[in-house]
Motif scaffolding. Sequence first.
Motif, short mmCIF file in Angstrom:
data_model
loop_
_atom_site.label_atom_id
_atom_site.label_comp_id
_atom_site.label_asym_id
_atom_site.label_seq_id
_atom_site.Cartn_x
_atom_site.Cartn_y
_atom_site.Cartn_z
N HIS A 45 25.94 17.93 45.20
CA HIS A 45 26.63 18.76 46.19
C HIS A 45 28.13 18.85 45.91
O HIS A 45 28.97 18.65 46.77
N GLY A 46 28.42 19.17 44.64
CA GLY A 46 29.80 19.40 44.25
C GLY A 46 30.58 18.17 43.89
O GLY A 46 31.75 18.27 43.52
N THR A 47 29.98 16.98 44.00
CA THR A 47 30.69 15.75 43.65
C THR A 47 30.21 15.23 42.31
O THR A 47 29.03 15.36 41.97
N GLU B 56 26.39 25.12 47.23
CA GLU B 56 27.81 25.01 46.91
C GLU B 56 28.24 26.22 46.07
O GLU B 56 27.90 26.32 44.90
N LYS C 233 26.02 32.30 50.52
CA LYS C 233 24.87 31.47 50.84
C LYS C 233 23.70 32.27 51.39
O LYS C 233 22.55 32.12 50.93
N LEU D 100 32.28 16.27 50.05
CA LEU D 100 31.07 16.66 50.77
C LEU D 100 31.38 17.43 52.05
O LEU D 100 30.56 18.25 52.48
N SER E 202 31.11 21.08 51.64
CA SER E 202 29.80 21.63 51.33
C SER E 202 29.41 22.72 52.33
O SER E 202 29.70 22.63 53.52
N GLU E 203 28.72 23.74 51.82
CA GLU E 203 28.20 24.81 52.67
C GLU E 203 26.79 24.49 53.17
O GLU E 203 26.21 25.25 53.94
N SER E 204 26.24 23.37 52.74
CA SER E 204 24.87 23.01 53.08
C SER E 204 24.78 22.47 54.50
O SER E 204 25.47 21.52 54.87
N GLN F 131 23.53 18.93 54.32
CA GLN F 131 24.57 17.97 53.98
C GLN F 131 25.45 17.67 55.19
O GLN F 131 25.86 16.53 55.40
N GLY G 255 25.91 12.61 47.40
CA GLY G 255 25.55 13.84 48.07
C GLY G 255 24.04 13.97 48.19
O GLY G 255 23.28 13.28 47.52
#
Length: 384
Positions: free
Chosen positions: A23-25, A121, A134, A269, A272-274, A277, A306
């Motif tokens: 998740h982008g990390t 992401e 998204k 995190l 994040s767009e999730s 998450q 993530g």
Amino acid sequence: MSLTFHWFLPTNGDSRHVVGGGHGTPVTAAGGDRPPTVRYLAQIARAAEDVGFTGVLTPTGAWCEDAWLTTAMVSQHTERLKFLVAFRPGFVSPTLAAQMAATYQRQTGGRLLLNVVTGGESQEQRAYGDFLDKDARYARTGEFLEIVRQLWDGRTVDLDGGHLRVEQARLTRLPDPVPEVYFGGSSPAAGQVAARHADVYLTWGEPPAQVAEKIAWIRKLAAGQGRTLRFGIRLHVITRDTSAAAWVEADRLLAGFDPETVRSVQEGLRRSESEGQRRMLELHGGGRDGLEIHPNLWAGIGLVRGGAGTALVGSHAEVAERIREYHALGIDEFVLSGYPHLEEAYWFGEGVLPRLAEAGLWTHPAGPVGPAPATEIPFAGAAR
């Protein structure tokens, strides 16, 4: 109905400490302790196969090795184990993906399962050349799965959608069996795609009350499509002969979380767009206190990782009881992992699965296993 258990192939590296990433990390330094070589991943896969897991999940993203290539190689070192391959529909054409799945089934004897990951992401998606937002990504996923499923049915497909277009698409050889589609997501757009196309809806390890709400939500949406789904849950696990020993291990992992790493990971995190998450972050709030958010459900993993951020922690009997609790809600499949993945596969496979077998809830895919110990070890830890 026998419960189904899957393990995890850490294609981002493994360690006796928690390996972050997703998740982008980026992957944390611990990911270099045991690099994700085919030799090591095959060890994990064979252990999972031996103790009774049905399949293994492999992740997708810039933070790990490619799932298709890695599992294709690891599959040659196993006999019956299935591979739950995570992939993102925006990165490959639907016709090619359908063909790849058919080839995979022929070359492995039908051992492919597909975990469809839309991608939460935008920054990471753009690195791969995908510039949709998204909601548009979920709409494209729906079109993608519509094409793929028709191809697997042997149809010639013409589709001119909002995001994908194919003309006279057809497979010369069909997959046998057709791979089951696993799908997760907590946003309204995700729910619609799951209801229409998924065989198994996956949720991350939230407390039972929240999981029950998700199951009811997806069941209602699926019923509106005239469909029924199975449900699975993604969790880490720390199981030992006594509850006290399991919590000692959880505390050891927590002690290894560098404060600066936690701060950096949480900062990433939070961007994040999730929706899933976001829900994971709410379980721990970024702090180290109050991490047991339900009996034997620990949110500590999510401080540095993530995605799935909770673990079942306790004695073998306690972990088995929590599994029964989730099963009573409607969960039939469990996708599990632990650090390190080789050793934890044995802890769970030798400690928990025999208890579930004795209770009539699980059968080893290769045949019956021995009963659980007749005498339960009493709870030895203080209340947490």
